[in-house]
Design a protein around this motif. Structure first.
Motif, mmCIF file in Angstrom:
data_model
loop_
_atom_site.group_PDB
_atom_site.id
_atom_site.type_symbol
_atom_site.label_atom_id
_atom_site.label_comp_id
_atom_site.label_asym_id
_atom_site.label_seq_id
_atom_site.Cartn_x
_atom_site.Cartn_y
_atom_site.Cartn_z
ATOM 1 N N UNK A 81 0.829 -1.215 0.000
ATOM 2 C CA UNK A 81 0.000 0.000 0.000
ATOM 3 C C UNK A 81 0.862 1.264 0.000
ATOM 4 N N UNK A 82 1.882 1.293 0.872
ATOM 5 C CA UNK A 82 2.762 2.463 0.966
ATOM 6 C C UNK A 82 3.572 2.656 -0.307
ATOM 7 N N UNK A 83 4.022 1.546 -0.886
ATOM 8 C CA UNK A 83 4.818 1.632 -2.112
ATOM 9 C C UNK A 83 3.977 2.170 -3.261
ATOM 10 N N UNK A 84 2.737 1.698 -3.376
ATOM 11 C CA UNK A 84 1.858 2.150 -4.458
ATOM 12 C C UNK A 84 1.488 3.619 -4.317
ATOM 13 N N UNK A 85 1.574 4.144 -3.094
ATOM 14 C CA UNK A 85 1.257 5.566 -2.884
ATOM 15 C C UNK A 85 2.294 6.476 -3.533
ATOM 16 N N UNK A 86 3.439 5.883 -3.976
ATOM 17 C CA UNK A 86 4.472 6.662 -4.678
ATOM 18 C C UNK A 86 3.947 7.197 -5.999
ATOM 19 N N UNK A 87 3.038 6.427 -6.616
ATOM 20 C CA UNK A 87 2.555 6.796 -7.944
ATOM 21 C C UNK A 87 2.592 5.587 -8.854
ATOM 22 N N UNK A 88 2.442 5.838 -10.158
ATOM 23 C CA UNK A 88 2.336 4.732 -11.117
ATOM 24 C C UNK A 88 3.650 4.011 -11.349
ATOM 25 N N UNK A 89 4.760 4.735 -11.282
ATOM 26 C CA UNK A 89 6.056 4.151 -11.638
ATOM 27 C C UNK A 89 6.732 3.530 -10.403
ATOM 28 N N UNK A 90 6.086 2.511 -9.853
ATOM 29 C CA UNK A 90 6.620 1.934 -8.618
ATOM 30 C C UNK A 90 6.825 0.428 -8.717
ATOM 31 N N UNK A 91 6.683 -0.118 -9.934
ATOM 32 C CA UNK A 91 6.718 -1.576 -10.085
ATOM 33 C C UNK A 91 7.991 -2.213 -9.543
ATOM 34 N N UNK A 92 9.139 -1.607 -9.856
ATOM 35 C CA UNK A 92 10.410 -2.198 -9.401
ATOM 36 C C UNK A 92 10.513 -2.220 -7.879
ATOM 37 N N UNK A 93 9.857 -1.243 -7.246
ATOM 38 C CA UNK A 93 9.873 -1.186 -5.777
ATOM 39 C C UNK A 93 9.003 -2.272 -5.148
ATOM 40 N N UNK A 109 0.205 -22.608 2.542
ATOM 41 C CA UNK A 109 -0.593 -23.574 1.781
ATOM 42 C C UNK A 109 -1.621 -22.939 0.873
ATOM 43 N N UNK A 110 -1.571 -21.639 0.697
ATOM 44 C CA UNK A 110 -2.518 -20.931 -0.178
ATOM 45 C C UNK A 110 -1.845 -20.747 -1.541
ATOM 46 N N UNK A 111 -1.906 -21.808 -2.360
ATOM 47 C CA UNK A 111 -1.137 -21.820 -3.607
ATOM 48 C C UNK A 111 -1.741 -20.903 -4.676
ATOM 49 N N UNK A 112 -3.048 -20.644 -4.588
ATOM 50 C CA UNK A 112 -3.668 -19.733 -5.550
ATOM 51 C C UNK A 112 -3.126 -18.314 -5.377
ATOM 52 N N UNK A 113 -3.038 -17.843 -4.113
ATOM 53 C CA UNK A 113 -2.473 -16.514 -3.848
ATOM 54 C C UNK A 113 -0.988 -16.477 -4.209
ATOM 55 N N UNK A 114 -0.303 -17.563 -3.933
ATOM 56 C CA UNK A 114 1.124 -17.663 -4.295
ATOM 57 C C UNK A 114 1.293 -17.450 -5.799
ATOM 58 N N UNK A 115 0.483 -18.179 -6.615
ATOM 59 C CA UNK A 115 0.557 -18.050 -8.070
ATOM 60 C C UNK A 115 0.187 -16.633 -8.519
ATOM 61 N N UNK A 116 -0.767 -16.034 -7.824
ATOM 62 C CA UNK A 116 -1.191 -14.674 -8.166
ATOM 63 C C UNK A 116 -0.027 -13.695 -8.089
ATOM 64 N N UNK A 117 0.764 -13.802 -7.015
ATOM 65 C CA UNK A 117 1.912 -12.889 -6.856
ATOM 66 C C UNK A 117 3.042 -13.234 -7.819
ATOM 67 N N UNK A 118 3.193 -14.511 -8.134
ATOM 68 C CA UNK A 118 4.193 -14.885 -9.146
ATOM 69 C C UNK A 118 3.824 -14.290 -10.501
ATOM 70 N N UNK A 119 2.527 -14.269 -10.813
ATOM 71 C CA UNK A 119 2.077 -13.663 -12.084
ATOM 72 C C UNK A 119 2.338 -12.160 -12.100
ATOM 73 N N UNK A 120 2.100 -11.491 -10.964
ATOM 74 C CA UNK A 120 2.391 -10.048 -10.876
ATOM 75 C C UNK A 120 3.884 -9.791 -11.149
ATOM 76 N N UNK A 121 4.734 -10.663 -10.600
ATOM 77 C CA UNK A 121 6.189 -10.508 -10.792
ATOM 78 C C UNK A 121 6.578 -10.767 -12.247
ATOM 79 N N UNK A 125 8.514 -8.209 -14.764
ATOM 80 C CA UNK A 125 9.723 -8.631 -15.483
ATOM 81 C C UNK A 125 9.566 -8.419 -16.991
ATOM 82 N N UNK A 126 8.353 -8.611 -17.513
ATOM 83 C CA UNK A 126 8.103 -8.375 -18.942
ATOM 84 C C UNK A 126 8.189 -6.885 -19.259
ATOM 85 N N UNK A 127 7.727 -6.072 -18.318
ATOM 86 C CA UNK A 127 7.750 -4.616 -18.504
ATOM 87 C C UNK A 127 9.173 -4.065 -18.401
ATOM 88 N N UNK A 128 9.965 -4.648 -17.461
ATOM 89 C CA UNK A 128 11.355 -4.213 -17.250
ATOM 90 C C UNK A 128 12.269 -5.447 -17.308
#
Length: 474
Positions: A81-93, A109-121, A125-128
């Protein structure tokens, strides 16, 4: 989840850059003390979103290590939440905290949430696609600095790599400066200083950072450049009179310069701001130790007795507080043991030393210095020279090139020469000199000393050392 899916998930997780993959050993730190320091950092970083976000992220990992997964999730999410408050250009952070969340949900044991964050990463990585990111290297460096003294070298390398990517970034310049300062301070290296140049660069990129100014003042004072040092310290104190880190380092500066009462006043003021600081209590203990020495030098024990006793009580009180707040604070523990000895409380001194040896062994930290302190205790408090010699030798053998090893060599040489002066046929004294020369790598001198020793005493250890040295020269 099938074993094949689990293996694939684990492979993806191991490739992440986050607290879970940085080889942070919880046995290398005192987790409760680390949490206290991070909470203190939160208060100091208010208004600096990047610093507060980073601290929340680190606190989340510490909560995980302490077994509090729910609290860990809360801290990681707050970091996002705090990192996103920086603005749009915060992905690397977000790379580190997303990695932490992926790992945490995997452990829960929550593998669905685990996969969700791996997809965000993967999206980041595709963007940068060009890695590593300076932001990740910087966060890694700050984590190493916070976690344990054992990781200072690793912190230094992280900040150096971050600066190769962003040479003028103030945070990475400050991080490298602090890492170099701490490494040199720990090694007690006065021969040269890379920290001074880096501190100057860090101050140029962080002109309002008064902690950096005090650290530079301390380094300059250690090299006898007092005029500039005092100017920097006075500037820092004037600009940040309530900042606890500034106050405590200024307190250390004045203690080193001999202004003990001024140092005590500053440190007590800092303690009002940060009541649970083991560091400040330790510094106050050292101040009162210095005050005791000053009082003893200023007059007879008869005239200064009451004042010395009060200073002794305060010294022990603050060291006890430091070790109570941080039970693995080896530097404070060994000092407290010595102070119990100075106070003629030998049972408590011995108990504290044995506890300190145990912690040093468990953490593989400061073991050499504990041998030196215990040898001094045996020599000067217990008047047991044989035990002192045994521990000076142990200290010397661990590393003769370190400060503690050199001090042990000096002490042993003094003992040996005094004994030879009293008895020129003291074989053990010549054996001690032989050990000193051997550990220093001075083989010929060691051989001569062992030969002389064996002409007066039968000693299998000396004979074994002599044979080993002769073979090495063939």
């Amino acid at each position: 989840m099938s074993s094949t899916q689990d293996t694939s998930l684990k492979t993806s997780l191991l490739q992440l850059e986050c607290h879970f993959t940085w080889a942070l050993d919880k046995n290398d730190t005192d987790l409760t003390d680390l949490l206290n320091r991070l909470e203190e950092q939160l208060n100091l970083d208010l208004g600096r979103e990047a610093g507060v976000a980073r601290t929340h992220c680190c606190m989340g990992y510490v909560k995980f290590l302490l077994g509090s997964n729910t609290e860990a999730v809360s801290y990681f999410e707050k970091s996002v939440e705090l990192t996103k408050s920086h603005g749009n250009d915060c992905d690397k952070l977000l790379v580190v905290v997303y990695g932490d969340l992926a790992w945490l949900y995997y452990h829960m044991g929550n593998f669905a949430e685990c996969e969700s964050y791996l997809n965000k990463l993967r999206e980041i990585n595709e963007k940068y696609p060009t890695v590593p990111y300076a932001e990740v290297l910087g966060e890694k460096g700050w984590t190493f600095l916070k976690f344990s003294r054992k990781y200072y070298e690793r912190a230094k390398e992280c900040f150096k790599k971050a600066l190769e990517l962003e040479p003028d970034e103030g945070e990475w310049n400050a991080g490298l400066a602090i890492a170099l300062y701490r490494i040199e301070d720990f090694l007690q290296d006065t021969s040269s200083s890379n920290a001074i140049d880096q501190l100057r660069r860090a101050i140029a990129t962080n002109p309002d950072d008064d902690v950096l100014k005090v650290l530079l003042g301390l380094k300059l004072a250690s090299r006898k450049r007092y005029s500039e040092a005092e100017s920097l310290v006075e500037q820092a104190l004037e600009s940040s009179p309530e900042h606890p880190h500034v106050i405590r380092y200024v307190g250390k500066f004045f203690r080193n310069r001999g202004s003990v009462d001024r140092s005590i006043a500053l440190l007590k003021r800092a303690l009002e701001k940060v009541s649970n600081s083991a560091f400040i209590h330790h510094q106050l203990g050292l101040c009162y130790k210095k005050k005791i020495l000053n009082l003893k030098q200023a007059g007879s024990h008869h005239t200064k007795g009451a004042e010395i006793n009060r200073a002794q009580e305060q010294c022990i009180y603050h060291l006890e507080m430091a070790t109570e707040m941080k039970p693995s604070f080896i530097v404070a523990m060994r000092e407290l043991a010595i102070q119990y000895g100075e106070n003629r409380d030998m049972p408590r001194a011995e108990e504290m030393f044995q506890n300190t040896f145990r912690v040093a062994r468990e953490k593989n930290d400061n073991y050499q210095s504990v041998h030196l302190y215990y040898a001094d205790f045996q020599q000067y408090c217990m008047r047991c020279e044989s035990a002192a010699i045994e521990h000076y030798i142990e200290c010397l053998k661990i590393n003769p090139k370190r400060y503690e090893g050199k001090k042990s060599a000096e002490r042993l040489e003094g003992i040996a020469k005094r004994r030879i002066k009293n008895n020129p046929m003291d074989g053990e004294a010549f054996g001690i000199l032989g050990i000193i020369h051997k550990e220093k790598g001075e083989k010929q001198q060691a051989i001569e000393c062992f030969e002389t020793a064996l002409s007066f005493v039968d000693n299998e250890d000396y004979l074994s050392d002599l044979c080993e040295l002769r073979l090495s020269l063939q």
